[in-house]
Design a protein around this motif. Structure first.
Motif: not given
Length: 397
Positions: A60-66, A132-138
């Motif tokens: 709902r808020t936040g996002l994941i990038a790679e 892969t590096v995954r970024f968790l913008f939590q």
């Protein structure tokens, strides 16, 4: 200095300026837990402009990038928390919060900018990444619920190591606090309602006084740490709220106690919570009252992987940063929920600030932004290389 080194230095300086701009934008526009819609949109736009792909995990808020995935290999994750606090800012900065009663008083704007920087640096060498590096913008770290949202989205799928950071105002810029084992505490809250029988204050024998019982409970629970916990372990029990009564000449029916319990070990945590209930209910009963206890369960302790801590120290040394063993913090951190799923490492990054976390005049030295970006980008690469040399748990070697 060679022309190649000079060019690299210029690129880092340019990136540092961009990260400062990101941090200041976020600082001016804070959003509270689960309300980070504009923050999410800003992060997404920045990533897309940098050519970094957004991963299809539903939040709902936040996002994941790679970044990466062009070559086969493991997945590692880096987490940044993005929410602010309900605090009126008192820094007087030109980029102070524009939103009354809301402030990035814990430095999550710094964390977000630093991890964006790491993503940018990794994007520059994406074709070389062995995985892969995954970024968790939590979202919602301050509510200790955002990490569970991220985990529920499936964003830890295939992740073999997860990293996180927190700024540390009492450490100088260029210092990385790295510690294996417990670093931050489990943070549990309690609400205890003590029910007695009201009476005229001149006739206490006609009632059961919840105030007297509450006062005895406040004293009694302090003995839990000194008499039920080993001197080699640690715990904190704090009653932070005690409310009862409406008039000077009336013994009330009820009293309310609230507070927090902090522990660094799950066994100690279980023991303290059990004894707390026994003491509260027992003392209440001895005073002729009845206790009803409700827990506000917080995150577990942050417990760092020894292997990842060793790798992080090597990384800090290679970059010329100072790796120290920090004093554990009794503050809570929901990064610990990730560590229940996969091996993880949470570090402190020196920011040389004038005040501690959650202070209305909290600030930090933005020179720590490129330090953090470089450290995490290099740590991610070294971790991918290390994990590529051996199979994941459960695989055949």
């Amino acid at each position: 200095m060679t022309s190649e080194t000079l060019a690299q230095q210029e690129r880092l300086e340019e990136l540092a300026a961009r990260l400062v701009a990101v941090r200041r934008h976020l600082h001016e526009n804070p959003e509270l837990s689960h309300e980070e819609f504009e923050t999410t949109a800003f992060i997404k736009a920045w990533l897309e402009e940098a050519g970094i792909r957004i991963a299809p995990y539903s939040l709902r808020t936040g996002l994941i990038a790679e970044v990466g995935g062009l070559r086969p290999g493991p997945v590692v994750a880096i987490r940044a928390d993005i929410d602010a606090l309900p605090i009126q800012e008192e820094t007087g900065l030109p980029y102070a919060s524009k939103i009354p009663g809301k402030m990035h008083a814990c430095g999550h704007d710094f964390h977000t900018a630093a991890v964006l920087g790491a993503a940018y640096l990794l994007k520059q060498k994406e074709e070389e990444l062995p995985g892969t590096v995954r970024f968790l913008f939590q979202p919602a770290e301050e509510k200790a619920s955002g990490a569970l949202k991220v985990i529920g989205s499936g964003a830890l799928e295939n992740v073999r190591a997860v990293f996180g950071l927190h700024n540390k105002p009492d450490l100088p810029v260029g210092t990385i606090g790295i510690k294996e084992g417990p670093l931050m505490a489990a943070a549990d809250g309690f609400i205890a309602e003590i029910e007695g029988r009201g009476s005229h204050a001149a006739l206490p024998e006609a009632g059961s006084d919840p105030i007297v019982a509450s006062a005895q409970i406040v004293s009694a629970v302090q003995s839990i740490v000194s008499r039920n916990i080993s001197s080699l372990d640690s715990a904190v029990v704090s009653v932070t709220k005690l409310h009862s009564g409406t008039a000077w000449n009336v013994i009330p029916e009820k009293a309310l106690l609230e507070g927090t319990i902090r522990t660094f070990d799950e066994g100690v945590r279980s023991r303290v919570l059990t004894r707390f209930r026994e003491v509260v209910e027992g003392v209440a009963a001895a005073g002729g009252t009845k206790a009803s206890l409700r827990w506000i369960q917080g995150p577990p302790p942050v417990n760092n992987s020894a292997e990842l801590a060793a790798l992080a120290r090597t990384t800090a040394d290679a970059l010329g940063y100072s790796a120290i063993t920090p004093v554990p913090s009794p503050a809570g951190e929901d990064f610990a929920f990730y560590q229940r799923e996969v091996p993880g490492l949470f570090v402190f990054v020196g920011t040389d600030g004038p005040h501690e976390w959650h202070h209305p005049a909290f600030d930090l030295d933005e020179a720590a932004l490129p330090v953090s970006a470089r450290f995490f980008s290099e740590l991610a690469v070294r971790t991918l290389l290390e994990l590529s040399e051996r199979p994941a748990s459960g695989e055949n070697g």
